[in-house]
Design a protein around this motif. Structure first.
Motif, PDB file in Angstrom:
ATOM      1  N   ALA A 134       0.830  -1.208   0.000  1.00 35.64           N
ATOM      2  CA  ALA A 134       0.000   0.000   0.000  1.00 35.64           C
ATOM      3  C   ALA A 134       0.864   1.257   0.000  1.00 35.64           C
ATOM      4  O   ALA A 134       0.552   2.236  -0.690  1.00 35.64           O
ATOM      5  N   SER A 135       1.956   1.240   0.754  1.00 38.61           N
ATOM      6  CA  SER A 135       2.855   2.394   0.786  1.00 38.61           C
ATOM      7  C   SER A 135       3.484   2.642  -0.578  1.00 38.61           C
ATOM      8  O   SER A 135       3.640   3.800  -0.995  1.00 38.61           O
ATOM      9  N   PHE A 136       3.838   1.577  -1.279  1.00 34.64           N
ATOM     10  CA  PHE A 136       4.422   1.742  -2.604  1.00 34.64           C
ATOM     11  C   PHE A 136       3.405   2.329  -3.577  1.00 34.64           C
ATOM     12  O   PHE A 136       3.753   3.177  -4.406  1.00 34.64           O
ATOM     13  N   LEU A 137       2.158   1.898  -3.487  1.00 34.32           N
ATOM     14  CA  LEU A 137       1.119   2.450  -4.357  1.00 34.32           C
ATOM     15  C   LEU A 137       0.864   3.919  -4.058  1.00 34.32           C
ATOM     16  O   LEU A 137       0.555   4.701  -4.964  1.00 34.32           O
ATOM     17  N   VAL A 138       0.989   4.303  -2.792  1.00 33.33           N
ATOM     18  CA  VAL A 138       0.819   5.715  -2.432  1.00 33.33           C
ATOM     19  C   VAL A 138       1.973   6.549  -2.980  1.00 33.33           C
ATOM     20  O   VAL A 138       1.785   7.677  -3.444  1.00 33.33           O
ATOM     21  N   LEU A 139       3.172   5.991  -2.960  1.00 37.13           N
ATOM     22  CA  LEU A 139       4.356   6.720  -3.397  1.00 37.13           C
ATOM     23  C   LEU A 139       4.506   6.763  -4.909  1.00 37.13           C
ATOM     24  O   LEU A 139       5.097   7.713  -5.455  1.00 37.13           O
ATOM     25  N   LEU A 140       3.961   5.783  -5.601  1.00 36.88           N
ATOM     26  CA  LEU A 140       4.181   5.650  -7.040  1.00 36.88           C
ATOM     27  C   LEU A 140       3.757   6.876  -7.846  1.00 36.88           C
ATOM     28  O   LEU A 140       4.499   7.308  -8.744  1.00 36.88           O
ATOM     29  N   PRO A 141       2.594   7.488  -7.599  1.00 31.96           N
ATOM     30  CA  PRO A 141       2.226   8.684  -8.389  1.00 31.96           C
ATOM     31  C   PRO A 141       3.225   9.823  -8.261  1.00 31.96           C
ATOM     32  O   PRO A 141       3.473  10.541  -9.243  1.00 31.96           O
ATOM     33  N   LEU A 142       3.816  10.006  -7.099  1.00 31.19           N
ATOM     34  CA  LEU A 142       4.794  11.074  -6.929  1.00 31.19           C
ATOM     35  C   LEU A 142       6.069  10.790  -7.713  1.00 31.19           C
ATOM     36  O   LEU A 142       6.673  11.714  -8.286  1.00 31.19           O
ATOM     37  N   VAL A 143       6.484   9.527  -7.745  1.00 32.92           N
ATOM     38  CA  VAL A 143       7.674   9.162  -8.512  1.00 32.92           C
ATOM     39  C   VAL A 143       7.430   9.399 -10.003  1.00 32.92           C
ATOM     40  O   VAL A 143       8.278   9.959 -10.715  1.00 32.92           O
ATOM     41  N   ILE A 144       6.261   9.007 -10.479  1.00 33.62           N
ATOM     42  CA  ILE A 144       5.919   9.227 -11.891  1.00 33.62           C
ATOM     43  C   ILE A 144       5.862  10.717 -12.196  1.00 33.62           C
ATOM     44  O   ILE A 144       6.338  11.180 -13.240  1.00 33.62           O
ATOM     45  N   LEU A 145       5.289  11.494 -11.285  1.00 40.54           N
ATOM     46  CA  LEU A 145       5.197  12.944 -11.476  1.00 40.54           C
ATOM     47  C   LEU A 145       6.570  13.580 -11.600  1.00 40.54           C
ATOM     48  O   LEU A 145       6.803  14.430 -12.479  1.00 40.54           O
ATOM     49  N   PHE A 146       7.491  13.177 -10.748  1.00 39.32           N
ATOM     50  CA  PHE A 146       8.825  13.774 -10.786  1.00 39.32           C
ATOM     51  C   PHE A 146       9.549  13.429 -12.080  1.00 39.32           C
ATOM     52  O   PHE A 146      10.130  14.306 -12.733  1.00 39.32           O
ATOM     53  N   PHE A 147       9.543  12.165 -12.486  1.00 40.35           N
ATOM     54  CA  PHE A 147      10.267  11.789 -13.692  1.00 40.35           C
ATOM     55  C   PHE A 147       9.618  12.362 -14.946  1.00 40.35           C
ATOM     56  O   PHE A 147      10.303  12.632 -15.938  1.00 40.35           O
ATOM     57  N   ALA A 148       8.300  12.567 -14.909  1.00 37.39           N
ATOM     58  CA  ALA A 148       7.627  13.143 -16.070  1.00 37.39           C
ATOM     59  C   ALA A 148       8.004  14.601 -16.285  1.00 37.39           C
ATOM     60  O   ALA A 148       8.076  15.072 -17.427  1.00 37.39           O
ATOM     61  N   PHE A 149       8.243  15.330 -15.191  1.00 38.61           N
ATOM     62  CA  PHE A 149       8.545  16.760 -15.293  1.00 38.61           C
ATOM     63  C   PHE A 149       9.944  17.076 -14.767  1.00 38.61           C
ATOM     64  O   PHE A 149      10.201  18.186 -14.318  1.00 38.61           O
ATOM     65  N   GLN A 150      10.839  16.111 -14.845  1.00 39.79           N
ATOM     66  CA  GLN A 150      12.178  16.296 -14.301  1.00 39.79           C
ATOM     67  C   GLN A 150      12.929  17.421 -15.002  1.00 39.79           C
ATOM     68  O   GLN A 150      13.624  18.219 -14.372  1.00 39.79           O
ATOM     69  N   ARG A 151      12.778  17.506 -16.323  1.00 44.78           N
ATOM     70  CA  ARG A 151      13.510  18.527 -17.080  1.00 44.78           C
ATOM     71  C   ARG A 151      13.075  19.927 -16.656  1.00 44.78           C
ATOM     72  O   ARG A 151      13.904  20.815 -16.429  1.00 44.78           O
ATOM     73  N   TYR A 152      11.763  20.152 -16.538  1.00 44.40           N
ATOM     74  CA  TYR A 152      11.275  21.459 -16.120  1.00 44.40           C
ATOM     75  C   TYR A 152      11.635  21.732 -14.660  1.00 44.40           C
ATOM     76  O   TYR A 152      11.898  22.872 -14.277  1.00 44.40           O
ATOM     77  N   PHE A 153      11.646  20.691 -13.847  1.00 48.08           N
ATOM     78  CA  PHE A 153      11.968  20.866 -12.436  1.00 48.08           C
ATOM     79  C   PHE A 153      13.396  21.380 -12.259  1.00 48.08           C
ATOM     80  O   PHE A 153      13.648  22.335 -11.521  1.00 48.08           O
ATOM     81  N   ILE A 154      14.340  20.779 -12.961  1.00 47.53           N
ATOM     82  CA  ILE A 154      15.730  21.202 -12.849  1.00 47.53           C
ATOM     83  C   ILE A 154      15.914  22.600 -13.410  1.00 47.53           C
ATOM     84  O   ILE A 154      16.649  23.430 -12.856  1.00 47.53           O
ATOM     85  N   SER A 155      15.234  22.913 -14.515  1.00 47.51           N
ATOM     86  CA  SER A 155      15.333  24.250 -15.094  1.00 47.51           C
ATOM     87  C   SER A 155      14.783  25.298 -14.149  1.00 47.51           C
ATOM     88  O   SER A 155      15.321  26.402 -14.046  1.00 47.51           O
ATOM     89  N   GLY A 156      13.695  24.976 -13.460  1.00 48.80           N
ATOM     90  CA  GLY A 156      13.113  25.936 -12.535  1.00 48.80           C
ATOM     91  C   GLY A 156      13.973  26.183 -11.326  1.00 48.80           C
ATOM     92  O   GLY A 156      14.054  27.303 -10.807  1.00 48.80           O
ATOM     93  N   ILE A 157      14.642  25.139 -10.842  1.00 51.09           N
ATOM     94  CA  ILE A 157      15.506  25.310  -9.679  1.00 51.09           C
ATOM     95  C   ILE A 157      16.726  26.156 -10.028  1.00 51.09           C
ATOM     96  O   ILE A 157      17.185  26.992  -9.235  1.00 51.09           O
ATOM     97  N   THR A 158      17.275  25.981 -11.231  1.00 50.30           N
ATOM     98  CA  THR A 158      18.439  26.757 -11.626  1.00 50.30           C
ATOM     99  C   THR A 158      18.090  28.177 -12.037  1.00 50.30           C
ATOM    100  O   THR A 158      18.994  28.987 -12.256  1.00 50.30           O
ATOM    101  N   LEU A 159      16.780  28.485 -12.143  1.00 51.40           N
ATOM    102  CA  LEU A 159      16.350  29.849 -12.450  1.00 51.40           C
ATOM    103  C   LEU A 159      16.976  30.344 -13.752  1.00 51.40           C
ATOM    104  O   LEU A 159      17.612  31.397 -13.810  1.00 51.40           O
ATOM    105  N   GLY A 160      16.760  29.597 -14.824  1.00 50.61           N
ATOM    106  CA  GLY A 160      17.312  30.016 -16.103  1.00 50.61           C
ATOM    107  C   GLY A 160      16.239  30.333 -17.109  1.00 50.61           C
ATOM    108  O   GLY A 160      16.116  29.656 -18.128  1.00 50.61           O
ATOM    109  N   GLY A 161      15.406  31.319 -16.883  1.00 49.70           N
ATOM    110  CA  GLY A 161      14.297  31.623 -17.766  1.00 49.70           C
ATOM    111  C   GLY A 161      14.731  32.274 -19.066  1.00 49.70           C
ATOM    112  O   GLY A 161      14.291  31.926 -20.140  1.00 49.70           O
ATOM    113  N   PHE A 162      15.600  33.285 -18.990  1.00 55.06           N
ATOM    114  CA  PHE A 162      16.048  34.008 -20.171  1.00 55.06           C
ATOM    115  C   PHE A 162      17.566  33.989 -20.217  1.00 55.06           C
ATOM    116  O   PHE A 162      18.233  34.037 -19.209  1.00 55.06           O
ATOM    117  N   LYS A 163      18.096  33.959 -21.417  1.00 55.55           N
ATOM    118  CA  LYS A 163      19.549  33.963 -21.618  1.00 55.55           C
ATOM    119  C   LYS A 163      19.924  35.205 -22.431  1.00 55.55           C
ATOM    120  O   LYS A 163      19.167  35.639 -23.264  1.00 55.55           O
TER     121      LYS A 163
END
Length: 307
Positions: free
Chosen positions: A278-307
């Protein structure tokens, strides 16, 4: 027309930034390339760190696939001798898992949408519009980060109780209508990189602030907005204190409370394989969410909107 040209220009800037970042892959901050030894050492360190952080998830998964007898063995086995996938089906039947899952999804999606909209509007006012006392008011917003949660817990509960919203989802969703200090700070710092000439040109062409915000700034701030959405989704999905305080009926509870109910009902004989499933099923959507938007997540943390 000017707004459409600026949007196309921002997309071109974004594409150019992507090509530039790809060409700089494997380079040091000063532009020099990494040596072979340094490159291999950095990769080995990242693999070791990845293995350490993945170990709890791996142990949860293999525990969910074991039988109760194998779980009781000592020393524990590193891989199940028999893959028991039936544990996942049993885990969602010993408690109203899908009811809790539906409630959690509704609350999480509502909070994410409201958080993105409210924080973007407030951050736009602090970054792209000049008005007297803007920085002083922003410092007040940042000061709210230093308020501990227990200080506001009782006043908030009294307020929602007086309004008659206890035992509803309103106290869990409505606060997202008001921007938070950390999310506003993150978005503001990202949007401060928006070229002022672009905004002024849009205003000269007669574009309203709403058009500028949603057609120029919002698309370019997508990485930071994705970070806010991920943080908001994770915090709401894992929220335990809020549902525990405000929700009373089982039909309205979330997964975090449901897992506690599962443990309390089976406190005399906890089936840890079902608990891990049950714990794995609860955690699974968050893992999928992170890997699906990993590229945008890293870009947002580095604050690189305009060059």
């Amino acid at each position: 027309m000017a707004i459409n040209q600026m949007s196309a220009g921002s997309r071109a800037l974004d594409t150019g930034a992507k090509l530039k970042s790809r060409s700089n892959y494997g380079r040091n901050p000063d532009g020099s390339r990494q040596g072979p030894v340094s490159a291999w050492v950095s990769r080995i360190v990242m693999i070791v760190v990845l293995a350490l952080f993945s170990l709890p998830l791996y142990w949860m998964l293999i525990s969910a696939l074991k039988t109760p007898e194998e779980l009781a063995q000592f020393p524990p086995t590193l891989f199940p001798t028999e893959l028991r996938w039936q544990n996942f089906a049993d885990a969602v039947t010993v408690m109203p898992f899908w009811l809790f899952f539906r409630n959690t999804v509704i609350i999480t999606v509502s909070v994410v949408v409201l958080s993105v909209v409210s924080n973007f509007i407030v951050a736009y006012g602090f970054s792209c519009i000049d008005w007297p006392g803007r920085n002083k008011v922003f410092f007040i917003v940042l000061a709210t980060l230093f308020l501990p949660f227990p200080v506001t817990l009782i006043p908030m509960f009294d307020m929602w109780a007086a309004l008659g919203f206890v035992n509803t989802w309103v106290p869990l969703i409505a606060p997202a209508l008001f921007a938070g200090g950390f999310f506003t700070f993150l978005l503001r710092q990202f949007m401060l990189q928006t070229p002022r000439d672009m905004l002024d040109a849009a205003r000269v062409d007669g574009a309203s602030e709403w058009s500028i915000a949603w057609r120029i700034v919002f698309p370019t701030a997508r990485p930071a907005i994705t970070v806010i959405a991920i943080f908001s989704a994770v915090g709401t999905w894992n929220d335990f204190m809020g549902p525990l305080i405000y929700l009373q009926d089982q039909e309205k509870q979330t997964l975090s409370i449901g897992m506690q109910v599962f443990r309390s009902v089976n406190s005399q004989d906890i089936q840890f394989n079902l608990l891990m499933a049950a714990s794995f099923l609860v955690l699974l959507p968050l893992v999928i969410l992170f890997f699906a938007f990993q590229r945008y997540f890293i870009s947002g943390i580095t604050l690189g909107g305009f060059k």
